[in-house]
Design an enzyme around this catalytic site. Structure first.
Site, PDB file in Angstrom:
ATOM      1  N   HIS A 127      35.223  46.190  32.407  1.00 48.99           N
ATOM      2  CA  HIS A 127      34.565  47.294  33.130  1.00 48.99           C
ATOM      3  C   HIS A 127      34.069  48.390  32.189  1.00 48.99           C
ATOM      4  O   HIS A 127      33.303  49.265  32.615  1.00 48.99           O
ATOM      5  CB  HIS A 127      35.520  47.926  34.145  1.00 48.99           C
ATOM      6  CG  HIS A 127      35.929  47.012  35.252  1.00 48.99           C
ATOM      7  ND1 HIS A 127      35.013  46.330  36.026  1.00 48.99           N
ATOM      8  CD2 HIS A 127      37.151  46.638  35.705  1.00 48.99           C
ATOM      9  CE1 HIS A 127      35.663  45.588  36.916  1.00 48.99           C
ATOM     10  NE2 HIS A 127      36.957  45.750  36.736  1.00 48.99           N
ATOM     11  N   ASP A 164      37.389  36.760  35.930  1.00 53.57           N
ATOM     12  CA  ASP A 164      38.125  37.823  36.629  1.00 53.57           C
ATOM     13  C   ASP A 164      37.531  37.983  38.030  1.00 53.57           C
ATOM     14  O   ASP A 164      36.341  37.735  38.242  1.00 53.57           O
ATOM     15  CB  ASP A 164      37.976  39.126  35.838  1.00 53.57           C
ATOM     16  CG  ASP A 164      38.884  40.231  36.342  1.00 53.57           C
ATOM     17  OD1 ASP A 164      39.932  40.452  35.719  1.00 53.57           O
ATOM     18  OD2 ASP A 164      38.532  40.886  37.352  1.00 53.57           O
ATOM     19  N   HIS A 166      36.950  40.656  39.601  1.00 54.75           N
ATOM     20  CA  HIS A 166      36.058  41.818  39.702  1.00 54.75           C
ATOM     21  C   HIS A 166      34.790  41.596  38.871  1.00 54.75           C
ATOM     22  O   HIS A 166      34.796  40.859  37.887  1.00 54.75           O
ATOM     23  CB  HIS A 166      36.780  43.078  39.206  1.00 54.75           C
ATOM     24  CG  HIS A 166      38.023  43.408  39.979  1.00 54.75           C
ATOM     25  ND1 HIS A 166      39.287  43.037  39.555  1.00 54.75           N
ATOM     26  CD2 HIS A 166      38.187  44.047  41.157  1.00 54.75           C
ATOM     27  CE1 HIS A 166      40.183  43.458  40.452  1.00 54.75           C
ATOM     28  NE2 HIS A 166      39.538  44.065  41.428  1.00 54.75           N
ATOM     29  N   ASP A 245      43.157  37.626  38.439  1.00 59.02           N
ATOM     30  CA  ASP A 245      43.375  38.318  39.707  1.00 59.02           C
ATOM     31  C   ASP A 245      42.622  37.693  40.879  1.00 59.02           C
ATOM     32  O   ASP A 245      42.701  38.180  42.005  1.00 59.02           O
ATOM     33  CB  ASP A 245      43.044  39.815  39.582  1.00 59.02           C
ATOM     34  CG  ASP A 245      41.795  40.094  38.768  1.00 59.02           C
ATOM     35  OD1 ASP A 245      41.063  39.136  38.426  1.00 59.02           O
ATOM     36  OD2 ASP A 245      41.548  41.280  38.456  1.00 59.02           O
TER      37      ASP A 245
HETATM   38 ZN   LIG Z   1      39.948  42.237  37.735  1.00 56.63          ZN
END
Ligand SMILES: [Zn+2]
Length: 308
Positions: A127, A164, A166, A245
């Site tokens: 991120h 991931d 996200h 995740d």
């Molecule tokens: Zn994540």
């Protein structure tokens, strides 16, 4: 196969409060499960060095570096830098170790000292935007390593695969106009960081999927969208933003992957790397917050990398 594990005790000293899911116990859970699975002794354990600022600066602006450095030198206080992310007095050093692991692993793989590597480090990176840290991430470890491979080591094309749950918004932003980089990911949408998906292009196969998506759908997506693009691109090295995740036991998101899905994806990436990239893979830990599921999933991933 020689698979290395890069880590450092400094990565355990960065923490953001007892309640925070991105916690030092994540690395302890991974270490414990590697021992439980009887594969720890088969891996080449390497100490993560501190990254050079010159390596960080290939991907991050002076503003991003200044924010990461803005911690106190003593005391036990936390300094928030966004709604989800804070610094303690160890955070900057941990971030230099995390990025340093990725860069050192890249050198070792390119030099042929090891076949591939998994960096068991935190803080995570995907991120982190070029100009500002974000979302539990200070420096974008995979992006820093990819730029090192391209700009310092002379590789012409690298792929970044992000599994991931996200959206790897920081990585996407870093390379959105760079034809030397193919980024392939799936991510639950809508979900943090709530960035709007950009259109899929030959260099950007970032595919949003709804909550509840399970492994069979992800495997089909990988077969239909990632693999043809990777074969066409012929990367000279592959980086993995390895977040776990999307596991069905992880409460920070709502997808349904299991350990076997991570093993399968890793095997597909290994096949691409063998065909086009002399087997070169550097994988860096991103998310994964259910400690048991995280440890078991890393075991599945590392076993596939090491062909155990
Ligand atoms: Zn994540």
């Amino acid at each position: 196969m020689t698979t290395a594990i890069y880590s450092h005790p400094d990565c355990l000293r960065h923490e953001m409060g007892e309640w925070h899911p991105e916690c030092p116990a994540r690395l302890q859970a991974i270490a414990d499960q590697l021992i439980n699975a009887h594969i720890d002794g088969l891996l080449d354990h390497r100490v993560a060095p501190l990254a050079d600022l010159a390596a960080i600066a290939r991907n991050h602006t002076p503003n991003a570096i200044a924010i990461a450095q803005s911690q106190p030198h003593e005391g036990d206080d936390y300094y928030p830098i966004d709604g989800d992310t804070s610094l303690n007095r160890h955070s900057y050093t941990a971030a230099l170790r995390a990025a340093g692991a990725a860069v050192a692993a890249t050198d070792a793989v390119i030099d042929g000292a090891i076949d591939n590597a998994f960096c068991a480090v935190r803080p995570p990176g995907h991120h982190a935007r070029p100009s500002v840290p974000m979302g539990f991430c200070l420096f974008n470890n995979v992006a820093v390593a990819a730029r090192h491979a391209l700009d310092a080591r002379g590789l012409r094309r690298v792929a970044i695969i992000d599994f991931d749950v996200h959206h790897g918004n920081g990585t996407e932003e870093a390379f959105r106009d760079d034809p030397r980089v193919l980024m392939a990911s799936f991510f639950q949408h809508p979900l943090y960081p709530y960035t709007e998906p950009l259109p899929v292009t030959p260099n950007r196969i970032n595919v949003p999927v709804p909550a509840g998506t399970r492994g069979d759908v992800v495997r089909q997506l990988v077969q239909d969208q990632w693999l043809p693009a990777l074969h066409a691109f012929k990367p000279e090295m592959i980086f993995i933003s390895a977040g776990f995740d999307a596991h069905r036991e992880d409460d920070l998101a709502g997808m349904g992957l299991v350990e076997a899905d991570y093993a399968w994806m890793t095997e597909q990436i290994m096949d691409i790397a063998r065909r086009h990239a002399r087997g070169r893979i550097v994988s860096c830990l991103e998310g994964g917050y259910n400690l048991s599921a995280l440890g078991r999933s890393v075991v599945a991933h590392v076993k596939a990398l090491a062909e155990i």
